[in-house]
Motif scaffolding. Structure first.
Motif, PDB file in Angstrom:
ATOM      1  N   GLY A   1       0.927  -1.073  -0.209  1.00 29.57           N
ATOM      2  CA  GLY A   1       0.064  -0.067  -0.264  1.00 29.57           C
ATOM      3  C   GLY A   1       0.683   1.231  -0.316  1.00 29.57           C
ATOM      4  O   GLY A   1       0.490   2.879  -0.686  1.00 29.57           O
ATOM      5  N   TRP A   2       1.828   0.692   0.439  1.00 31.09           N
ATOM      6  CA  TRP A   2       3.045   2.150   0.401  1.00 31.09           C
ATOM      7  C   TRP A   2       4.270   1.758  -0.492  1.00 31.09           C
ATOM      8  O   TRP A   2       4.657   2.933  -1.548  1.00 31.09           O
ATOM      9  CB  TRP A   2       3.634   2.373   1.676  1.00 31.09           C
ATOM     10  CG  TRP A   2       2.659   3.044   2.800  1.00 31.09           C
ATOM     11  CD1 TRP A   2       1.832   2.152   3.103  1.00 31.09           C
ATOM     12  CD2 TRP A   2       3.187   3.660   3.919  1.00 31.09           C
ATOM     13  NE1 TRP A   2       1.070   3.798   3.969  1.00 31.09           N
ATOM     14  CE2 TRP A   2       2.320   3.758   4.774  1.00 31.09           C
ATOM     15  CE3 TRP A   2       4.068   4.386   4.293  1.00 31.09           C
ATOM     16  CZ2 TRP A   2       2.034   5.156   5.625  1.00 31.09           C
ATOM     17  CZ3 TRP A   2       4.459   5.383   5.634  1.00 31.09           C
ATOM     18  CH2 TRP A   2       3.080   6.083   6.048  1.00 31.09           C
TER      19      TRP A   2
ATOM     20  N   PHE B   1       0.722   9.331   2.598  1.00 29.09           N
ATOM     21  CA  PHE B   1      -0.617   8.431   2.854  1.00 29.09           C
ATOM     22  C   PHE B   1      -1.233   9.005   4.409  1.00 29.09           C
ATOM     23  O   PHE B   1      -1.391   8.586   4.690  1.00 29.09           O
ATOM     24  CB  PHE B   1       0.482   7.173   3.225  1.00 29.09           C
ATOM     25  CG  PHE B   1       1.217   6.772   2.240  1.00 29.09           C
ATOM     26  CD1 PHE B   1       0.430   6.829   0.750  1.00 29.09           C
ATOM     27  CD2 PHE B   1       2.492   7.264   2.469  1.00 29.09           C
ATOM     28  CE1 PHE B   1       1.645   6.561  -0.345  1.00 29.09           C
ATOM     29  CE2 PHE B   1       3.628   6.833   1.126  1.00 29.09           C
ATOM     30  CZ  PHE B   1       2.746   6.383  -0.305  1.00 29.09           C
TER      31      PHE B   1
ATOM     32  N   PRO C   1      -6.173   9.926   4.403  1.00 28.26           N
ATOM     33  CA  PRO C   1      -7.040   9.822   3.555  1.00 28.26           C
ATOM     34  C   PRO C   1      -7.463  10.894   2.378  1.00 28.26           C
ATOM     35  O   PRO C   1      -8.074  11.009   1.562  1.00 28.26           O
ATOM     36  CB  PRO C   1      -7.998  10.665   4.924  1.00 28.26           C
ATOM     37  CG  PRO C   1      -7.742   9.487   5.954  1.00 28.26           C
ATOM     38  CD  PRO C   1      -6.196   9.823   5.585  1.00 28.26           C
TER      39      PRO C   1
ATOM     40  N   ARG D   1      -7.040  10.203  -1.164  1.00 25.39           N
ATOM     41  CA  ARG D   1      -7.228   9.921  -1.929  1.00 25.39           C
ATOM     42  C   ARG D   1      -6.990  10.066  -3.131  1.00 25.39           C
ATOM     43  O   ARG D   1      -8.647  11.405  -3.322  1.00 25.39           O
ATOM     44  CB  ARG D   1      -8.668   8.737  -1.231  1.00 25.39           C
ATOM     45  CG  ARG D   1      -8.533   8.286  -0.055  1.00 25.39           C
ATOM     46  CD  ARG D   1      -9.572   6.976   0.247  1.00 25.39           C
ATOM     47  NE  ARG D   1     -10.341   6.029  -0.840  1.00 25.39           N
ATOM     48  CZ  ARG D   1      -9.866   5.186  -1.404  1.00 25.39           C
ATOM     49  NH1 ARG D   1      -8.804   4.411  -0.948  1.00 25.39           N
ATOM     50  NH2 ARG D   1      -9.981   4.488  -2.782  1.00 25.39           N
TER      51      ARG D   1
ATOM     52  N   ASN E   1      -4.739   6.070  -9.853  1.00 25.67           N
ATOM     53  CA  ASN E   1      -4.670   5.118  -8.429  1.00 25.67           C
ATOM     54  C   ASN E   1      -5.615   5.460  -7.430  1.00 25.67           C
ATOM     55  O   ASN E   1      -5.222   6.810  -6.702  1.00 25.67           O
ATOM     56  CB  ASN E   1      -2.945   4.965  -7.685  1.00 25.67           C
ATOM     57  CG  ASN E   1      -3.241   4.146  -6.463  1.00 25.67           C
ATOM     58  OD1 ASN E   1      -3.648   4.399  -5.192  1.00 25.67           O
ATOM     59  ND2 ASN E   1      -1.737   3.220  -6.469  1.00 25.67           N
ATOM     60  N   ARG E   2      -6.252   4.905  -6.909  1.00 21.23           N
ATOM     61  CA  ARG E   2      -7.280   5.076  -5.791  1.00 21.23           C
ATOM     62  C   ARG E   2      -7.060   5.895  -4.388  1.00 21.23           C
ATOM     63  O   ARG E   2      -8.187   7.053  -3.947  1.00 21.23           O
ATOM     64  CB  ARG E   2      -8.897   4.726  -6.067  1.00 21.23           C
ATOM     65  CG  ARG E   2      -9.197   4.412  -7.130  1.00 21.23           C
ATOM     66  CD  ARG E   2     -10.646   4.698  -7.909  1.00 21.23           C
ATOM     67  NE  ARG E   2     -11.003   4.591  -8.704  1.00 21.23           N
ATOM     68  CZ  ARG E   2     -11.999   5.311  -9.008  1.00 21.23           C
ATOM     69  NH1 ARG E   2     -12.357   6.285  -8.473  1.00 21.23           N
ATOM     70  NH2 ARG E   2     -12.663   4.976 -10.342  1.00 21.23           N
ATOM     71  N   ALA E   3      -5.788   5.604  -4.324  1.00 14.01           N
ATOM     72  CA  ALA E   3      -5.551   5.697  -2.761  1.00 14.01           C
ATOM     73  C   ALA E   3      -4.272   7.070  -3.012  1.00 14.01           C
ATOM     74  O   ALA E   3      -4.224   7.460  -1.971  1.00 14.01           O
ATOM     75  CB  ALA E   3      -5.055   4.795  -2.485  1.00 14.01           C
ATOM     76  N   GLU E   4      -4.320   7.655  -3.752  1.00 14.51           N
ATOM     77  CA  GLU E   4      -3.210   8.060  -4.518  1.00 14.51           C
ATOM     78  C   GLU E   4      -3.240   9.309  -5.338  1.00 14.51           C
ATOM     79  O   GLU E   4      -2.972   8.291  -7.158  1.00 14.51           O
ATOM     80  CB  GLU E   4      -1.230   7.711  -4.853  1.00 14.51           C
ATOM     81  CG  GLU E   4      -1.366   6.639  -3.447  1.00 14.51           C
ATOM     82  CD  GLU E   4      -0.044   6.118  -4.247  1.00 14.51           C
ATOM     83  OE1 GLU E   4       0.449   6.249  -5.118  1.00 14.51           O
ATOM     84  OE2 GLU E   4       0.455   5.046  -3.513  1.00 14.51           O
TER      85      GLU E   4
END
Length: 212
Positions: free
Chosen positions: A104-105, A142, A144, A147, A177-180
């Motif tokens: 995830g990282w 990293f 919320p 996102r 990328n949905r998280a970044e």
């Protein structure tokens, strides 16, 4: 002339480990891009440099053509691409995993990252005069708010800039990328080989000289 044909004089011949792949220096094709390679500095989540200070933003030729078209879209909004990370050698991926073995990282080097395939970029925005444009978070934050679809706690200007960046990149085939909010994968990543070509210019035949 097609965008890919225009790239041909800019191709950087990769070392034999690249299995015949060719990489392109994005700054040669998008001269107004602000090159801000964070892994050549300590300004990243690792807290240390893992790239040489003379590293360049290299990607596959077809990915570079997509970036050039995205940059053209952003110019109509008086914005410029800011390049945080591009191609990443597998050796560096292994070092990042050694330092922070956290999925995830960091992508597990056993499977590789699309950065290792020269088919992913981490990008932000700059204003026309080169200043860093306001975005939801700093690079490599990293949390919320990083996102791609985050809304809470994000100033309106930052949200507008993030959405303009995403729209320009997605219009040229990239997927966020949905998280970044900063990470975009090109469709050329599918089936592309993992590379371990050094980033130092001396190792890349035909590289243009560094910009002042």
């Amino acid at each position: 002339m097609t965008a890919l044909a225009a790239l041909l004089p800019l191709l950087v011949t990769a070392a034999p480990t690249a299995r015949g792949a060719a990489l392109v220096d994005v700054s040669a094709l998008v001269p107004d891009a602000v090159v801000d390679l964070r892994y050549a500095t300590a300004a990243n989540f690792l807290g240390r440099a893992v790239y040489p200070p003379d590293a360049r933003c290299l990607v596959r030729a077809d990915v570079a053509a997509r970036l050039a078209r995205a940059a053209e879209r952003l110019r109509t909004r008086d914005l410029r691409l800011r390049l945080y990370d591009c191609y990443r050698p597998l050796a560096v991926q292994r070092e990042m995993w050694r330092l922070v073995p956290r999925r995830g990282w960091v992508a597990d080097p056993r499977h590789g990252s699309n950065h290792n395939r020269a088919a992913a970029v981490d990008v932000g925005l700059s204003t026309a005069d080169g200043r860093e444009a306001e975005l939801p978070t700093a690079f490599d934050a990293f949390e919320p708010r990083a996102r791609a679809d985050a809304a809470a706690g994000i100033p309106s200007v930052a949200r507008v800039n993030r959405d303009l960046l995403r729209a320009a990149m997605e219009a040229e085939g990239f997927r966020v990328n949905r998280a970044e909010w900063w990470h975009f994968d090109a469709p050329e990543a599918r089936g592309a080989p993992i590379l371990d070509v050094p980033l130092a210019p001396a190792a890349l035949a035909g590289s243009p000289p560094p910009r002042p």
